[in-house]
Design a protein around this motif. Structure first.
Motif, PDB file in Angstrom:
ATOM      1  N   THR A   9       0.615  -1.082   0.000  1.00  0.00           N
ATOM      2  CA  THR A   9      -0.142  -0.025  -0.045  1.00  0.00           C
ATOM      3  C   THR A   9       0.904   1.330  -0.191  1.00  0.00           C
ATOM      4  O   THR A   9       0.564   2.089  -0.969  1.00  0.00           O
ATOM      5  CB  THR A   9      -0.948  -0.203   1.111  1.00  0.00           C
ATOM      6  N   GLN A  37       1.694   8.673  -6.816  1.00  0.00           N
ATOM      7  CA  GLN A  37       1.979  10.286  -6.804  1.00  0.00           C
ATOM      8  C   GLN A  37       2.989  10.556  -7.574  1.00  0.00           C
ATOM      9  O   GLN A  37       2.927  11.644  -8.165  1.00  0.00           O
ATOM     10  CB  GLN A  37       2.467  10.494  -5.406  1.00  0.00           C
ATOM     11  N   TRP A  83      -9.102   7.641  -2.725  1.00  0.00           N
ATOM     12  CA  TRP A  83      -8.497   6.533  -1.605  1.00  0.00           C
ATOM     13  C   TRP A  83      -9.243   5.250  -1.653  1.00  0.00           C
ATOM     14  O   TRP A  83      -8.702   4.151  -0.938  1.00  0.00           O
ATOM     15  CB  TRP A  83      -8.306   7.234  -0.264  1.00  0.00           C
ATOM     16  N   TRP A  84     -10.320   5.213  -1.901  1.00  0.00           N
ATOM     17  CA  TRP A  84     -11.361   3.916  -1.803  1.00  0.00           C
ATOM     18  C   TRP A  84     -10.765   2.923  -2.767  1.00  0.00           C
ATOM     19  O   TRP A  84     -10.891   1.629  -2.870  1.00  0.00           O
ATOM     20  CB  TRP A  84     -12.699   4.257  -2.002  1.00  0.00           C
ATOM     21  N   ILE A 112       1.345   3.777  -3.023  1.00  0.00           N
ATOM     22  CA  ILE A 112       0.954   5.322  -2.904  1.00  0.00           C
ATOM     23  C   ILE A 112       1.899   6.212  -3.634  1.00  0.00           C
ATOM     24  O   ILE A 112       1.628   7.280  -4.296  1.00  0.00           O
ATOM     25  CB  ILE A 112       0.496   5.733  -1.462  1.00  0.00           C
ATOM     26  N   LEU A 139      -7.780   2.036  -3.307  1.00  0.00           N
ATOM     27  CA  LEU A 139      -6.536   1.247  -2.374  1.00  0.00           C
ATOM     28  C   LEU A 139      -7.313   0.096  -1.481  1.00  0.00           C
ATOM     29  O   LEU A 139      -7.052  -0.818  -1.395  1.00  0.00           O
ATOM     30  CB  LEU A 139      -5.757   2.129  -1.400  1.00  0.00           C
ATOM     31  N   PHE A 168      -6.853  11.977  -5.715  1.00  0.00           N
ATOM     32  CA  PHE A 168      -6.752  10.583  -5.899  1.00  0.00           C
ATOM     33  C   PHE A 168      -7.800   9.879  -5.075  1.00  0.00           C
ATOM     34  O   PHE A 168      -7.953  10.528  -3.971  1.00  0.00           O
ATOM     35  CB  PHE A 168      -5.341   9.993  -5.426  1.00  0.00           C
TER      36      PHE A 168
END
Length: 143
Positions: A84, A92, A106-107, A88, A109, A104
């Motif tokens: 994870t 990025q 986040w859900w 990220i 991930l 972005f």
């Protein structure tokens, strides 16, 4: 799985790159699921006698399935925890080069973690159920 919009705005190189990434991601998920399935077959064969003795002592089938599945689920969770932050950072870094960006979500991930966990559970479930539901006497007799 991966949908890339056909926009005539000069991003054909990025679109082609994303198509290749989607194809190789699908292949890597398939190969890893097959590897996980092979490892579960091997592990179930090793633990067959132990599961049979537990069942003779009064253990339920679901307890045997949990005992066989736990190492694979823990390994999948550790892989999610490691992957994870790396994903990220890489995402990025990749998105910095675009002029127009969206925030972005986040859900994504969380959804990816749940999908990978589901793939790992479903790839080992059939073999663990087969081993746990087998006749314990036959498992002990073979050795």
């Amino acid at each position: 799985m991966c949908r890339i919009a056909n926009q005539g705005n000069g991003l054909t190189g990025e679109r082609n790159t994303m198509t290749l990434v989607c194809i190789f991601t699908g292949l890597s998920v398939l190969i890893s699921a097959l590897g996980l399935f092979a490892m579960s077959i091997y592990y179930a064969e090793q633990q067959k006698k132990s599961i049979a003795l537990h069942k003779i002592a009064g253990a339920e089938t679901h307890q045997a399935v949990l005992k066989l599945s736990r190492p694979f689920v823990v390994a999948s969770l550790i892989a999610i925890v490691i992957a994870t932050p790396i994903s990220i950072k890489l995402m990025q870094h990749y998105l910095e080069g675009f002029y127009n960006r969206i925030p972005f979500p986040w859900w994504v991930l969380i959804a990816a973690a749940m999908i990978s966990l589901a793939i790992s559970v479903f790839s080992i479930l059939s073999q663990t159920l087969k081993t746990a539901c087998a006749n314990p006497i036959e498992s002990i007799k073979t050795e």
